[in-house]
Design a protein around this motif. Structure first.
Motif, PDB file in Angstrom:
ATOM      1  N   ARG A   1      -0.977  -2.313 -10.477  1.00 29.46           N
ATOM      2  CA  ARG A   1       0.128  -1.650 -11.167  1.00 29.46           C
ATOM      3  C   ARG A   1      -0.366  -0.377 -11.840  1.00 29.46           C
ATOM      4  NH1 ARG A   1       2.091  -5.646 -15.435  1.00 29.46           N
ATOM      5  NH2 ARG A   1      -0.139  -6.168 -15.466  1.00 29.46           N
ATOM      6  N   PRO A   2       0.479   0.660 -11.898  1.00 26.11           N
ATOM      7  CA  PRO A   2       0.065   1.928 -12.528  1.00 26.11           C
ATOM      8  C   PRO A   2       0.226   1.880 -14.043  1.00 26.11           C
ATOM      9  CG  PRO A   2       2.275   2.148 -11.614  1.00 26.11           C
ATOM     10  CD  PRO A   2       1.812   0.761 -11.257  1.00 26.11           C
ATOM     11  N   PHE A   3      -0.745   2.438 -14.743  1.00 27.99           N
ATOM     12  CA  PHE A   3      -0.685   2.545 -16.199  1.00 27.99           C
ATOM     13  C   PHE A   3      -1.220   3.911 -16.608  1.00 27.99           C
ATOM     14  CE2 PHE A   3      -0.984  -2.009 -15.513  1.00 27.99           C
ATOM     15  CZ  PHE A   3      -0.074  -2.524 -16.423  1.00 27.99           C
ATOM     16  N   THR A   4      -0.655   4.450 -17.688  1.00 30.58           N
ATOM     17  CA  THR A   4      -1.183   5.684 -18.256  1.00 30.58           C
ATOM     18  C   THR A   4      -2.041   5.318 -19.452  1.00 30.58           C
ATOM     19  OG1 THR A   4       0.725   6.997 -17.551  1.00 30.58           O
ATOM     20  CG2 THR A   4      -0.624   7.885 -19.333  1.00 30.58           C
ATOM     21  N   ILE A   5      -3.326   5.681 -19.375  1.00 28.45           N
ATOM     22  CA  ILE A   5      -4.275   5.405 -20.454  1.00 28.45           C
ATOM     23  C   ILE A   5      -4.511   6.691 -21.222  1.00 28.45           C
ATOM     24  CG2 ILE A   5      -6.563   4.567 -21.060  1.00 28.45           C
ATOM     25  CD1 ILE A   5      -4.860   2.423 -19.786  1.00 28.45           C
ATOM     26  N   SER A   6      -4.287   6.661 -22.524  1.00 29.10           N
ATOM     27  CA  SER A   6      -4.455   7.863 -23.349  1.00 29.10           C
ATOM     28  C   SER A   6      -5.846   7.915 -23.974  1.00 29.10           C
ATOM     29  CB  SER A   6      -3.407   7.886 -24.462  1.00 29.10           C
ATOM     30  OG  SER A   6      -3.663   6.855 -25.395  1.00 29.10           O
ATOM     31  N   LYS A   7      -6.238   9.124 -24.345  1.00 30.59           N
ATOM     32  CA  LYS A   7      -7.507   9.316 -25.046  1.00 30.59           C
ATOM     33  C   LYS A   7      -7.478   8.594 -26.395  1.00 30.59           C
ATOM     34  CE  LYS A   7     -10.659  12.942 -26.707  1.00 30.59           C
ATOM     35  NZ  LYS A   7     -10.730  12.431 -28.091  1.00 30.59           N
ATOM     36  N   ALA A   8      -6.305   8.548 -27.017  1.00 36.52           N
ATOM     37  CA  ALA A   8      -6.177   7.854 -28.297  1.00 36.52           C
ATOM     38  C   ALA A   8      -6.480   6.370 -28.140  1.00 36.52           C
ATOM     39  CB  ALA A   8      -4.769   8.057 -28.860  1.00 36.52           C
ATOM     40  N   PHE A   9      -6.035   5.792 -27.015  1.00 35.57           N
ATOM     41  CA  PHE A   9      -6.322   4.380 -26.760  1.00 35.57           C
ATOM     42  C   PHE A   9      -7.828   4.169 -26.619  1.00 35.57           C
ATOM     43  CE2 PHE A   9      -7.340   0.908 -23.926  1.00 35.57           C
ATOM     44  CZ  PHE A   9      -6.563  -0.137 -24.392  1.00 35.57           C
ATOM     45  N   VAL A  10      -8.465   5.023 -25.811  1.00 31.29           N
ATOM     46  CA  VAL A  10      -9.903   4.884 -25.581  1.00 31.29           C
ATOM     47  C   VAL A  10     -10.665   5.055 -26.888  1.00 31.29           C
ATOM     48  CG1 VAL A  10     -11.901   5.874 -24.406  1.00 31.29           C
ATOM     49  CG2 VAL A  10      -9.739   5.613 -23.176  1.00 31.29           C
TER      50      VAL A  10
ATOM     51  N   SER B   1      -5.164  12.096 -21.106  1.00 31.43           N
ATOM     52  CA  SER B   1      -4.638  10.849 -20.532  1.00 31.43           C
ATOM     53  C   SER B   1      -4.870  10.882 -19.029  1.00 31.43           C
ATOM     54  CB  SER B   1      -3.146  10.661 -20.829  1.00 31.43           C
ATOM     55  OG  SER B   1      -2.376  11.654 -20.162  1.00 31.43           O
ATOM     56  N   ALA B   2      -4.719   9.732 -18.393  1.00 30.03           N
ATOM     57  CA  ALA B   2      -4.835   9.646 -16.937  1.00 30.03           C
ATOM     58  C   ALA B   2      -4.080   8.424 -16.456  1.00 30.03           C
ATOM     59  CB  ALA B   2      -6.305   9.573 -16.508  1.00 30.03           C
ATOM     60  N   LYS B   3      -3.552   8.525 -15.238  1.00 25.38           N
ATOM     61  CA  LYS B   3      -2.893   7.375 -14.618  1.00 25.38           C
ATOM     62  C   LYS B   3      -3.935   6.574 -13.854  1.00 25.38           C
ATOM     63  CE  LYS B   3       1.825   9.171 -14.222  1.00 25.38           C
ATOM     64  NZ  LYS B   3       2.966   9.454 -13.307  1.00 25.38           N
ATOM     65  N   VAL B   4      -3.968   5.285 -14.130  1.00 23.21           N
ATOM     66  CA  VAL B   4      -4.918   4.401 -13.461  1.00 23.21           C
ATOM     67  C   VAL B   4      -4.161   3.215 -12.870  1.00 23.21           C
ATOM     68  CG1 VAL B   4      -6.758   5.069 -15.065  1.00 23.21           C
ATOM     69  CG2 VAL B   4      -5.389   3.016 -15.528  1.00 23.21           C
TER      70      VAL B   4
END
Length: 405
Positions: free
Chosen positions: A163-172, A155-158
């Motif tokens: 606005r900040p969001f955490t994007i997970s590998k599962a989402f990608v 995951s990574a914060k983007v």
């Protein structure tokens, strides 16, 4: 137009925050609106389109996907698939209320989601996409610089839209694995694709791919120079007008016999933009115009001013009255024009008592046709028989009462 604030359980049981925009009169159809990636139900385009459709008798449910806006859950735990299931949950809530959706409308990634969810929602007659990507994985370009970190760390914060969001590998993984072509090809509903040629976020080629993958009935309408978020009021209002007109071919928007909306003879005016002066003016289910103020007075000049509407009423009534008389007489009147100007002038009759200035409407009537002088003179006299003319000259009484909610 009334708006209800509601919540309903999403795909994982968490409460999703929603707004249900309702018509003032009968609900002729119901639409379910899906917002763009990381946006929310209250984004300007969603709010304006929903309000405009509601003014035409179409109820609209718009909600925050899980983990966004006022809805429960963590965005980092969501995916494209969870968005699709949230849409199914929203449709089920509407059905339980007796308002099963007829139409799905999706903006950007929300457009991809409605294309995917349509086959899971029974009874959908039409689907509309606004700036939607053909490949849901397209959304990853918004955080392309972080894809390596997401892959390595999970995951990574983007930062998206400030606005900040955490994007997970599962989402990608989920969004990249999704292919819409089969869902579009098997769509059992009419499709309207709307896209701006200059969209710099989701290119116009996406609209072409969606359109080509779909079977008929399908339509494509350009949003011209609108931006991806359809942020300008004139663009979102145009989109809503096109959607409503297009829907009449696929959804029955005729009012029921016991319609509780504006009855015959009632003109209903409601705010279209509470921050300005734009007004929706409705006379029955089929007639709609805008009223507004000029830009120099704080309006947006997208409709006639109130005095302009009054002048238009006088002009229209005058033209109709002349035409009816000429038709009855069988006179060769080919065309009528009526120019109306309005001013306040000093009153000549001091007995008015209330003011030394009165309203004056000046009509300039054009009569085209092989008429003799006597016929022309008679038609000019008939103009004064116009009912609106009579009302303005004789005066009227205005009674005011509060509408029961």
């Amino acid at each position: 137009m009334p708006t209800e604030r509601i919540t309903f359980p999403g795909h994982d049981g968490g409460e999703l925050a929603a707004r249900l925009d309702l018509p003032d009169g009968p609900v002729l159809a119901t639409a379910l609106f899906a917002h763009c990636f990381t946006c929310g139900k209250d984004i300007a385009a969603a709010r304006r389109i929903a309000g405009r459709l509601a003014s035409m008798g179409i109820a609209v449910l718009r909600f925050d996907f899980t983990g966004l806006g006022h809805s429960d859950g963590e965005f980092s735990n969501t995916s494209f698939s969870s968005n699709v299931q949230d849409l199914v949950a929203a449709a089920n809530w509407l059905k339980a209320r007796g308002m099963a959706p007829d139409v799905l409308i999706g903006h950007s990634l929300g457009g991809s989601a409605v294309l995917k969810s349509a086959h899971e929602i029974h009874g959908i007659k039409a689907v509309v996409t606004l700036g939607a990507p053909f490949d849901p994985g397209h959304v990853t370009h918004n955080f392309s610089a972080s894809l390596s970190e997401i892959k390595e760390e999970g995951s990574a914060k983007v930062t998206l839209g400030g606005r900040p969001f955490t994007i997970s590998k599962a989402f990608v993984d989920d969004v990249c694995a999704e292919k819409l072509a089969p869902a579009i090809a098997s769509l059992r509903a009419a499709l309207l694709v709307m896209h701006a040629p200059g969209d710099e976020t989701v290119g116009i080629e996406n609209a072409s791919q969606i359109f080509l993958a779909a079977k008929h009935p399908k339509s494509f309408v350009t949003l011209d120079d609108a931006d991806h978020l359809i942020s300008r009021a004139k663009d979102s209002e145009y989109a809503a007008d096109v959607i409503a007109a297009w829907l009449t071919r696929y959804v029955d928007l005729s009012p029921p016999a016991t319609a509780d909306g504006p009855p015959e003879g009632v003109v209903r005016v409601s705010e279209a933009d509470p921050e300005g002066f734009l007004q929706d003016v409705q006379s029955g289910p089929a007639t709609h115009i805008y009223a507004d103020e000029p830009k120099e007075f704080g309006g947006t000049n997208r409709g006639l001013s109130p005095y302009g509407l009054l002048a238009a009423g006088l002009g229209a009534c005058t033209s109709m009255t002349i035409r009816m008389y000429a038709r009855r007489k069988g006179w060769p009147l080919d065309h009528v024009t009526v120019d109306v100007t309005h001013n306040k002038v000093h009153a000549q009759d001091a007995e008015t008592g209330k003011s030394n200035r009165i309203d004056t409407f000046v009509r300039t009537i054009g009569l085209v046709g092989d008429l003799d002088e006597a016929q022309r003179q008679r038609l000019m006299e008939i103009a004064d028989k116009c009912p609106v003319h009579q009302t303005l000259e004789h005066g009227a009484r205005v009674q005011t009462k509060q509408r029961a909610e």
